[in-house]
Design a protein around this motif. Structure first.
Motif, PDB file in Angstrom:
ATOM      1  N   GLY A   1      50.128  28.438  82.555  1.00  0.00           N
ATOM      2  CA  GLY A   1      50.732  26.828  82.958  1.00  0.00           C
ATOM      3  C   GLY A   1      49.512  26.276  83.939  1.00  0.00           C
ATOM      4  N   ILE A   2      49.793  25.137  84.133  1.00  0.00           N
ATOM      5  CA  ILE A   2      48.750  24.137  85.155  1.00  0.00           C
ATOM      6  C   ILE A   2      49.777  23.605  85.823  1.00  0.00           C
ATOM      7  N   ILE A   3      48.920  23.257  87.194  1.00  0.00           N
ATOM      8  CA  ILE A   3      49.415  22.169  88.000  1.00  0.00           C
ATOM      9  C   ILE A   3      48.608  21.094  87.794  1.00  0.00           C
ATOM     10  N   ILE A   4      49.442  19.917  87.762  1.00  0.00           N
ATOM     11  CA  ILE A   4      48.349  18.567  87.319  1.00  0.00           C
ATOM     12  C   ILE A   4      49.148  17.360  88.400  1.00  0.00           C
ATOM     13  N   LEU A   5      48.175  16.523  88.690  1.00  0.00           N
ATOM     14  CA  LEU A   5      48.657  15.610  89.426  1.00  0.00           C
ATOM     15  C   LEU A   5      49.707  14.573  88.595  1.00  0.00           C
ATOM     16  N   GLU A   6      50.690  14.257  89.132  1.00  0.00           N
ATOM     17  CA  GLU A   6      51.619  13.501  88.261  1.00  0.00           C
ATOM     18  C   GLU A   6      51.107  12.046  87.851  1.00  0.00           C
ATOM     19  N   GLU A   7      50.187  11.584  88.784  1.00  0.00           N
ATOM     20  CA  GLU A   7      49.429  10.273  88.427  1.00  0.00           C
ATOM     21  C   GLU A   7      48.735  10.155  87.438  1.00  0.00           C
ATOM     22  N   ASP A   8      48.281  11.398  87.113  1.00  0.00           N
ATOM     23  CA  ASP A   8      47.149  11.501  85.977  1.00  0.00           C
ATOM     24  C   ASP A   8      47.673  12.155  84.739  1.00  0.00           C
ATOM     25  N   LEU A   9      48.864  12.574  84.718  1.00  0.00           N
ATOM     26  CA  LEU A   9      49.561  13.378  83.770  1.00  0.00           C
ATOM     27  C   LEU A   9      49.157  12.791  82.224  1.00  0.00           C
ATOM     28  N   ASN A  10      49.315  11.675  82.048  1.00  0.00           N
ATOM     29  CA  ASN A  10      49.194  11.139  80.558  1.00  0.00           C
ATOM     30  C   ASN A  10      47.686  10.970  80.199  1.00  0.00           C
ATOM     31  N   ALA A  11      46.879  11.230  81.198  1.00  0.00           N
ATOM     32  CA  ALA A  11      45.414  11.249  80.921  1.00  0.00           C
ATOM     33  C   ALA A  11      45.016  12.467  80.253  1.00  0.00           C
ATOM     34  N   TYR A  12      45.834  13.526  80.480  1.00  0.00           N
ATOM     35  CA  TYR A  12      45.622  14.894  80.082  1.00  0.00           C
ATOM     36  C   TYR A  12      46.475  15.471  78.898  1.00  0.00           C
TER      37      TYR A  12
ATOM     38  N   TYR B   1      54.753  11.488  79.336  1.00  0.00           N
ATOM     39  CA  TYR B   1      55.117  10.791  80.678  1.00  0.00           C
ATOM     40  C   TYR B   1      56.083  11.516  81.755  1.00  0.00           C
ATOM     41  N   HIS B   2      56.474  12.721  81.178  1.00  0.00           N
ATOM     42  CA  HIS B   2      57.702  13.121  81.932  1.00  0.00           C
ATOM     43  C   HIS B   2      57.458  14.094  83.043  1.00  0.00           C
ATOM     44  N   PRO B   3      57.764  13.931  84.278  1.00  0.00           N
ATOM     45  CA  PRO B   3      57.485  14.725  85.298  1.00  0.00           C
ATOM     46  C   PRO B   3      57.997  16.150  84.993  1.00  0.00           C
ATOM     47  N   SER B   4      57.304  17.113  85.696  1.00  0.00           N
ATOM     48  CA  SER B   4      58.006  18.580  85.440  1.00  0.00           C
ATOM     49  C   SER B   4      57.816  19.193  86.910  1.00  0.00           C
TER      50      SER B   4
ATOM     51  N   THR C   1      56.398  21.959  78.427  1.00  0.00           N
ATOM     52  CA  THR C   1      55.332  21.772  77.944  1.00  0.00           C
ATOM     53  C   THR C   1      54.781  20.458  77.147  1.00  0.00           C
ATOM     54  N   ALA C   2      53.713  20.433  76.909  1.00  0.00           N
ATOM     55  CA  ALA C   2      53.231  19.002  76.065  1.00  0.00           C
ATOM     56  C   ALA C   2      51.895  19.245  75.327  1.00  0.00           C
ATOM     57  N   ALA C   3      51.625  18.487  74.336  1.00  0.00           N
ATOM     58  CA  ALA C   3      50.577  18.741  73.586  1.00  0.00           C
ATOM     59  C   ALA C   3      49.367  18.099  74.705  1.00  0.00           C
ATOM     60  N   VAL C   4      48.053  18.779  74.225  1.00  0.00           N
ATOM     61  CA  VAL C   4      47.018  18.346  75.134  1.00  0.00           C
ATOM     62  C   VAL C   4      46.256  17.435  74.723  1.00  0.00           C
ATOM     63  N   LYS C   5      45.990  16.469  75.485  1.00  0.00           N
ATOM     64  CA  LYS C   5      45.112  15.352  75.189  1.00  0.00           C
ATOM     65  C   LYS C   5      43.501  15.575  75.396  1.00  0.00           C
ATOM     66  N   ASN C   6      43.513  15.771  76.662  1.00  0.00           N
ATOM     67  CA  ASN C   6      42.099  16.208  77.181  1.00  0.00           C
ATOM     68  C   ASN C   6      41.750  17.647  77.024  1.00  0.00           C
ATOM     69  N   LYS C   7      41.277  17.885  76.110  1.00  0.00           N
ATOM     70  CA  LYS C   7      41.018  19.303  75.512  1.00  0.00           C
ATOM     71  C   LYS C   7      39.919  19.864  76.165  1.00  0.00           C
TER      72      LYS C   7
ATOM     73  N   SER D   1      49.140  23.148  72.879  1.00  0.00           N
ATOM     74  CA  SER D   1      50.152  22.633  74.051  1.00  0.00           C
ATOM     75  C   SER D   1      49.656  23.371  75.530  1.00  0.00           C
ATOM     76  N   VAL D   2      50.363  22.905  76.437  1.00  0.00           N
ATOM     77  CA  VAL D   2      50.431  23.626  77.668  1.00  0.00           C
ATOM     78  C   VAL D   2      51.401  23.543  78.560  1.00  0.00           C
ATOM     79  N   ARG D   3      51.857  24.442  79.221  1.00  0.00           N
ATOM     80  CA  ARG D   3      53.152  24.218  80.195  1.00  0.00           C
ATOM     81  C   ARG D   3      52.378  23.828  81.564  1.00  0.00           C
ATOM     82  N   TYR D   4      53.393  22.914  82.165  1.00  0.00           N
ATOM     83  CA  TYR D   4      52.905  22.312  83.220  1.00  0.00           C
ATOM     84  C   TYR D   4      53.792  21.756  84.296  1.00  0.00           C
ATOM     85  N   GLN D   5      53.286  22.008  85.487  1.00  0.00           N
ATOM     86  CA  GLN D   5      53.837  21.642  86.754  1.00  0.00           C
ATOM     87  C   GLN D   5      53.324  20.374  87.398  1.00  0.00           C
ATOM     88  N   THR D   6      54.146  19.207  87.472  1.00  0.00           N
ATOM     89  CA  THR D   6      53.679  18.199  88.116  1.00  0.00           C
ATOM     90  C   THR D   6      53.871  18.069  89.587  1.00  0.00           C
TER      91      THR D   6
END
Length: 542
Positions: free
Chosen positions: A419-430, A434-437, A443-449, A461-466
């Motif tokens: 999994g990853i930790i990701i800044l919630e404000e940048d979530l949709n860029a990666y 749009y759903h906080p976790s 998990t969600a499909a990766v945009k910024n591969k 995909s990648v599992r994520y924590q916002t």
């Protein structure tokens, strides 16, 4: 007012205690260092010693609440004082009956309450998120073999038991036994592996004919057909009997074939649609409801659920590790007590929050490509490491899972994602979501591969924590890291030794530092360097 809530048998023994001022919680797998730890009847004599960190006044309690669908006495099942009446979710029992269920304990209280298993799941979410009028619970089974429940307030409106349909949780258990031909031996090993098997889905391919066959059955019948591994051969014809290449490389002994995984992939895809249809039948799209029970560990389904039901909430302790929390909240409501949901596992030692110097050093060491181990504050509630007991590294380092395995930092099965930790404000860029976790339950499909190249799973995909500004030092560290790298995400995996639970205390952490070849180790505001650490130029912590 002194209140105690217990979940001692089954798996994931946990207790919650309110001493009149504070609430303290412990999942005993952490201090004991045994995954899925639970008591047997003859082990209970050590309960007081094992739970020293709670500071329980064992002989002077106002009320005790407990969940338990196993019992010590053969006579208990026939005792009407034990059984729930129709529609009853909480049952007051006698002291004599309580001590028949929990022998060899010194627990003395004015009142004793048995809480129904699924209701305790629902109430744990109510405590964290505020009372949700509705709640969905799906697991292996609870009391009276219940495995799907829908609550409206304190009333159960929908229930499915074993005589209604084969349990979804049991479906995962049986699949584990069929695919892991030689699962590890030891206490609770099968239960622990159930969660692992979910990650195999991403490696398989969808068999349309098999899916079409399954889809002709009603929801109540389809799960039992999904258990039939041999039936799948009618549609696959054993076309892909070779073992996946990665299975021969990790040395962990799991060698499912492509056929096995196509079967697993297909029935899960079909099952998710049945589960969504079931939710559509019972919930409105914008309705707030909670989802808990062991099946709520499935990050793939959780993402689908929140796309259609954006206000559905999922607590970090969806499994049995949350049962004492739900029982405690029920007691608090009965006794008109107000207290915050615990922030982590109870402990007896004090700690300091990371200083700005520590935060900046941690961000810089991660940016330099180090494997950074972090031990801070209270060990988190739930099975996910969310920053305080975590291993961090950059997500654009090539093949992160293989890298961590080869260095013997983690020795996870080849199919399991990181999994990853990701800044919630940048979530949709990666990610395409749009759903906080906040609890790493999606998990969600990766945009910024390119940015996440090292941790992209087999299905892209990648599992994520916002995290956001409410996450304190962890958010600040992510901001510092972004300044250094331009990246808004880091790899986050649990701080544990293979086959052991997440770290609990300093002694476990010191042993870890002596035995696991990490690069940089943070323990509160102390920093320790491994032999291969890439050092930064600052004059801060060294």
């Amino acid at each position: 007012m002194k209140l105690l809530a217990l979940h001692l048998f089954g798996h994931d023994t946990n207790l919650t205690y309110y001493d009149g001022t504070d609430v303290r919680y412990i999942n005993l797998e952490r201090p004991k260092g045994l995954k899925k730890f639970h008591y047997n009847d003859n082990d209970l004599g050590s309960l007081t010693e094992d739970t020293y960190m709670l500071g329980v006044d064992w002989s002077n309690l106002d009320a005790v609440a407990f969940t338990n669908h196993e019992h010590a006495s053969d006579d208990v099942e026939e005792n009407t004082d034990w059984q729930f009446r129709d529609g009853e979710q909480v049952r007051e029992v006698t002291e004599e009956l309580f001590h028949d269920i929990y022998p060899f304990t010194d627990i003395k209280a004015k009142k004793y309450f048995r809480v129904r298993h699924h209701y305790a799941h629902k109430r744990s979410a109510d405590w964290l998120f505020g009372d949700c009028h509705k709640g969905l619970v799906i697991d292996g089974h609870g009391d009276y073999k219940e495995h799907i429940s829908i609550f409206e307030g304190t009333t159960k409106s929908i229930e499915k038991c074993f005589n209604d349909m084969f349990s979804i949780g049991r479906l995962y258990s049986l699949t584990t036994l069929q695919i892991m031909k030689n699962p590890p031996t030891g206490p609770n090993s099968v239960r622990d592996n159930v969660g692992k098997i979910m990650g195999l889905m991403s490696w398989g391919e969808y068999n349309k004919e098999y899916a079409k066959y399954l889809s002709k059955f009603p929801f109540e019948e389809v799960t039992v057909h999904m258990t039939n591994r041999l039936l799948f051969q009618q549609f696959q014809f054993r076309k892909k009997t070779t073992v996946i290449d990665q299975a021969t490389q990790d040395g962990l002994g799991y060698s499912p074939t492509h056929d096995d995984i196509d079967w697993l992939h297909t029935w899960q895809e079909v099952l998710f649609q049945y589960m969504l249809d079931f939710c559509r039948e019972h919930f409105h799209p914008n309705e707030k409801f909670s989802f808990s029970g062991g099946v709520a560990h499935n990050v793939c389904f959780n993402e689908l659920l929140n796309r259609e039901f954006p206000n559905a909430v999922i607590p970090p302790c969806v499994g049995d590790e949350g049962l004492s929390l739900g029982s405690m909240y029920e007691l608090m409501q009965r006794y008109d007590v107000t207290a915050d949901f615990p922030k982590g596992q109870a402990q007896t030692w004090s700690y300091e929050e990371p200083t700005q110097e520590t935060i900046k050093a941690m961000a810089e060491y991660i940016a330099l490509g180090n494997v950074v181990t972090n031990f801070q504050g209270l060990s988190e509630i739930g099975p996910r490491a969310l920053g305080r007991r975590s291993i961090f590294m950059r997500p654009d380092i090539e093949k992160v899972p293989q890298y961590l395995n080869q260095r013997h930092i983690k020795q996870r099965e080849w199919w399991r994602p990181y999994g990853i930790i990701i800044l919630e404000e940048d979530l949709n860029a990666y990610l395409y979501t749009y759903h906080p976790s906040p609890y790493m339950l999606h998990t969600a499909a990766v945009k910024n591969k390119e940015a996440l190249s090292g941790v992209i799973h087999a299905d892209d995909s990648v599992r994520y924590q916002t995290v956001n500004e409410n996450d304190g030092w962890l958010y600040d560290m992510m901001i510092e890291y972004k300044k250094s790298t331009g990246l808004s995400a880091i790899v986050n995996t649990s701080l544990n030794i293979p086959d052991k639970p997440i770290m609990y205390d300093k002694a476990q952490m010191k042993y870890y530092m002596q035995t696991v070849p990490g690069d940089v180790f943070f323990m509160h505001n102390e920093c320790f360097m491994g032999d291969n650490a890439r050092k930064h130029e600052g004059k801060g912590i060294m």
